[in-house]
Design a protein around this motif. Sequence first.
Motif, mmCIF file in Angstrom:
data_model
loop_
_atom_site.group_PDB
_atom_site.id
_atom_site.type_symbol
_atom_site.label_atom_id
_atom_site.label_comp_id
_atom_site.label_asym_id
_atom_site.label_seq_id
_atom_site.Cartn_x
_atom_site.Cartn_y
_atom_site.Cartn_z
ATOM 1 N N ALA A 70 -8.521 -5.884 -14.269
ATOM 2 C CA ALA A 70 -9.246 -6.243 -15.494
ATOM 3 C C ALA A 70 -8.275 -6.570 -16.618
ATOM 4 O O ALA A 70 -8.433 -7.572 -17.318
ATOM 5 N N VAL A 71 -7.255 -5.757 -16.794
ATOM 6 C CA VAL A 71 -6.275 -6.005 -17.852
ATOM 7 C C VAL A 71 -5.453 -7.247 -17.539
ATOM 8 O O VAL A 71 -5.197 -8.071 -18.417
ATOM 9 N N GLU A 72 -5.058 -7.402 -16.287
ATOM 10 C CA GLU A 72 -4.272 -8.581 -15.908
ATOM 11 C C GLU A 72 -5.048 -9.858 -16.183
ATOM 12 O O GLU A 72 -4.485 -10.846 -16.661
ATOM 13 N N THR A 84 -8.067 0.339 -22.509
ATOM 14 C CA THR A 84 -7.732 0.183 -21.099
ATOM 15 C C THR A 84 -6.273 0.557 -20.871
ATOM 16 O O THR A 84 -5.397 0.183 -21.652
ATOM 17 N N THR A 85 -6.024 1.282 -19.795
ATOM 18 C CA THR A 85 -4.670 1.723 -19.469
ATOM 19 C C THR A 85 -3.704 0.544 -19.435
ATOM 20 O O THR A 85 -3.942 -0.435 -18.743
ATOM 21 N N GLY A 86 -2.645 0.644 -20.214
ATOM 22 C CA GLY A 86 -1.602 -0.374 -20.235
ATOM 23 C C GLY A 86 -1.838 -1.540 -21.175
ATOM 24 O O GLY A 86 -0.968 -2.395 -21.333
ATOM 25 N N GLY A 116 -4.785 -16.351 -22.308
ATOM 26 C CA GLY A 116 -4.612 -14.910 -22.385
ATOM 27 C C GLY A 116 -4.839 -14.390 -23.795
ATOM 28 O O GLY A 116 -4.777 -15.141 -24.777
ATOM 29 N N VAL A 117 -5.078 -13.093 -23.904
ATOM 30 C CA VAL A 117 -5.323 -12.455 -25.193
ATOM 31 C C VAL A 117 -4.179 -12.738 -26.161
ATOM 32 O O VAL A 117 -4.408 -13.084 -27.325
ATOM 33 N N HIS A 118 -2.960 -12.593 -25.710
ATOM 34 C CA HIS A 118 -1.804 -12.812 -26.584
ATOM 35 C C HIS A 118 -1.749 -14.259 -27.082
ATOM 36 O O HIS A 118 -1.382 -14.511 -28.232
ATOM 37 N N GLU A 119 -2.150 -15.205 -26.237
ATOM 38 C CA GLU A 119 -2.162 -16.613 -26.648
ATOM 39 C C GLU A 119 -3.260 -16.882 -27.671
ATOM 40 O O GLU A 119 -3.080 -17.682 -28.596
ATOM 41 N N VAL A 120 -4.383 -16.194 -27.535
ATOM 42 C CA VAL A 120 -5.470 -16.337 -28.509
ATOM 43 C C VAL A 120 -5.007 -15.832 -29.875
ATOM 44 O O VAL A 120 -5.302 -16.438 -30.912
ATOM 45 N N VAL A 121 -4.244 -14.740 -29.892
ATOM 46 C CA VAL A 121 -3.696 -14.225 -31.152
ATOM 47 C C VAL A 121 -2.796 -15.276 -31.790
ATOM 48 O O VAL A 121 -2.916 -15.579 -32.984
ATOM 49 N N LEU A 162 0.367 -5.871 -24.412
ATOM 50 C CA LEU A 162 0.289 -6.728 -25.599
ATOM 51 C C LEU A 162 1.619 -6.711 -26.355
ATOM 52 O O LEU A 162 2.090 -7.756 -26.814
ATOM 53 N N GLU A 163 2.237 -5.546 -26.463
ATOM 54 C CA GLU A 163 3.544 -5.456 -27.118
ATOM 55 C C GLU A 163 4.599 -6.286 -26.392
ATOM 56 O O GLU A 163 5.486 -6.858 -27.021
#
Length: 107
Positions: free
Chosen positions: A11-13, A67-69, A34-39, A74-75
């Motif tokens: 799920a996180v991946e 969610t674990t990790g 990805g989430v980081h790209e949306v940011v 994100l960092e």
Amino acid sequence: TITLADERFAAVECLFNPSVCDMYNIEPLAASTGVHEVVGESLDCIDQEVRKKIWNTLVLAGGTTLTTGYVERLEREIPSVLPHGCNMQIVAPEPRWRTTCLGNHKP
């Protein structure tokens, strides 16, 4: 009882790398970003003067960030979408699962 194994990590991946969703038999997201790209894309849409003031801190809120990790990933990923030399601190306050509601609360 429901036992989760690889699904916890899949799920996180998928949030960070949507192209791997089909490997886990998960329907890929409509936008394969990805989430980081949306940011990064969101920051690019903000007026440059305002952007300079806000992009040094990212505050996480909501259940998905628990969610674990998630925070660690994100960092690791966020520097790839920031301009060279720019640092962003990721703040993960507790309790994040209800932080979005707390922002609307008026004492």
